[in-house]
Design a protein around this motif. Sequence first.
Motif, PDB file in Angstrom:
ATOM      1  N   UNK A 157       0.594 -51.868  20.241  1.00 42.56           N
ATOM      2  CA  UNK A 157       0.391 -53.180  20.866  1.00 42.56           C
ATOM      3  C   UNK A 157       0.818 -53.127  22.331  1.00 42.56           C
ATOM      4  N   UNK A 158       0.351 -54.099  23.112  1.00 45.79           N
ATOM      5  CA  UNK A 158       0.812 -54.288  24.492  1.00 45.79           C
ATOM      6  C   UNK A 158       0.618 -53.071  25.358  1.00 45.79           C
ATOM      7  N   UNK A 159       1.627 -52.798  26.181  1.00 45.02           N
ATOM      8  CA  UNK A 159       1.551 -51.617  27.042  1.00 45.02           C
ATOM      9  C   UNK A 159       2.908 -50.940  27.082  1.00 45.02           C
ATOM     10  N   UNK A 160       2.932 -49.721  27.598  1.00 52.54           N
ATOM     11  CA  UNK A 160       4.120 -48.870  27.487  1.00 52.54           C
ATOM     12  C   UNK A 160       4.696 -48.493  28.855  1.00 52.54           C
ATOM     13  N   UNK A 161       5.994 -48.280  28.892  1.00 57.97           N
ATOM     14  CA  UNK A 161       6.639 -47.786  30.109  1.00 57.97           C
ATOM     15  C   UNK A 161       7.132 -48.890  31.040  1.00 57.97           C
ATOM     16  N   UNK A 162       6.768 -50.137  30.765  1.00 53.99           N
ATOM     17  CA  UNK A 162       7.109 -51.225  31.686  1.00 53.99           C
ATOM     18  C   UNK A 162       8.617 -51.527  31.659  1.00 53.99           C
ATOM     19  N   UNK A 163       9.212 -51.510  30.459  1.00 49.72           N
ATOM     20  CA  UNK A 163      10.645 -51.806  30.365  1.00 49.72           C
ATOM     21  C   UNK A 163      11.455 -50.729  31.092  1.00 49.72           C
TER      22      UNK A 163
END
Lengths: 326, 326
Positions: A157-163
Amino acid sequence: MQISEIGANALIDRLTASFEGFDNRDDAALFDLKGMGVTATHLMLEGVHFDLRYMPVHHLGYKAVATTLSNLAAMNATPAYISVAIGVTAQWEVEDLETLYKGIRIATERFGVKLLGGDTAPSVAGFTIAVTAIGSADPDTVVCRKGAAPNDLICVSGNLGAAYMGLKALEREQEAYDGSSDYKHDLGDRTYLLERQLTPQPRFDIMDMLSLAGVKTTSMIDVTKGIARDLLALSQASGVGMKLYEERLPIDYETASMAEEIGINVFSAALYGGEDYELLFTVPLGFKDVIEQMEGIAIVGYVTEPGTPALLITQDGREVELKEQE
Amino acid sequence: MQISEIGANALIDRLTASFEGFDNRDDAALFDLKGMGVTATHLMLEGVHFDLRYMPVHHLGYKAVATTLSNLAAMNATPAYISVAIGVTAQWEVEDLETLYKGIRIATERFGVKLLGGDTAPSVAGFTIAVTAIGSADPDTVVCRKGAAPNDLICVSGNLGAAYMGLKALEREQEAYDGSSDYKHDLGDRTYLLERQLTPQPRFDIMDMLSLAGVKTTSMIDVTKGIARDLLALSQASGVGMKLYEERLPIDYETASMAEEIGINVFSAALYGGEDYELLFTVPLGFKDVIEQMEGIAIVGYVTEPGTPALLITQDGREVELKEQE
């Protein structure tokens, strides 16, 4: 106000005054549950999971609850209760704890859970918070890490690496504040990344969407250590191989922009950054068309036969075996 | 073996191999519960709740579980499950964690609870352990802190001050070992006190005995902070006054002997020492004869009208109002 100036009962009263229906002065807390119970505890330690120099205290309260509930989302369970145990160092004042509990309350309201109680202890070595969530699951629809079968599609789900990029933005800001860097920017244009770092969202909405569409997930985990490691955990628990396509990883524009600015490979951030709290799951191949129509879910690979490894297929077509590493 | 040398899954396998029926690799743990649920979390921090110089690691595991379960005993609840979250500092090796889990396993077997799962995190600031217990209670027989009524008898199980004297014995031994005292004794003759400090017993047996005798308890708490403070908590929760008679406090011979040896007032140890994990409860006056026949329960005072204070009646007949203090 110093915590030592206020009695234990008065402190609990102050912290829980705005929690609707909270009324627990007992050694343990009573709760009602329909169906099968589900529980998870998430322990967060100062200096490891958060840095109070740039983690605002109300965000810490919120995040501790949200990340614990994410464990229940990853089982397709419904959360109902939380309890909160904290170890408090001498420099914390009553007002700081009130701020922490404000964040906790916002999370309980957003995710519809009730505060049951907890434990407050002094700490001599860093602030500590352990949140326990209790909820219920339907035995017919509960999803474990085990269950992925060959040819299942791997979805996230969503997207990765943003946090992770949000963390890097906060660290850079802190270095500038300390004078150990000459960085001059402000954080205003990195709002999305900061939100992802400070206020993660357990993806109960994704499970609702899949359920409404009649999609059955065969295995699931939430992405906490980075998709590379969490995919390996799914693969190991299910006893199957997996192929993860780097080029398929969903990455937000802000994540890519920040990665470029600070010279980090954005795919490494997406693969290994962690703290995404997105859902990584597998579905039978037959749901391909349905999933492809869905907003906010990416197909990133597929499941291979038992005995085959978990592989990352890089953008230039190399196969890299995913291995466990601490 | 360094923890970094072993993968997370292999570590969990090693730690839980001897736990019967343990099979959880998921984000959260499933459980079944009959009736009303009860939960409590107990957080123990290095340097505050234990000193690893003289707290053997397997005792720490045992004690973390036993003290959490004591919260359920204090509600007349039946424990069924525990989960364990630990924060591990760099000097801990795999074998140390195995020793910790050995203590945890002994406690789970003794008290008939099942390990559900937990969370393991690195810690940079002291070893941390948070145990969450989940059990069930019968709404008709659950006992809260609230419920004591005027003229009820105040009772306490076992004896008081022994765990505190056990701690003092361990501290003295440590000082001798450090060379900061010339004390030469060994701990052999303080076995009972050490047991009380290192392996506390949640008093489910007392609740069984009372239940068999048909005694109804009106309010209850476990003695963790010392009877003076825990009595005050009962008094405040029930909205009544209480009179506690110092001369009635049950004190073991070993406790008195050790107190005399190191020059501590034994009644202070019994009143304020804490960590007794005995049950402090009130019963209607009509059960006086039954209670007086019971081995291991002392009547230490009685409940007074709402609006009256919680008082300690000292041996020389003075009345001292009990006040909350951190």
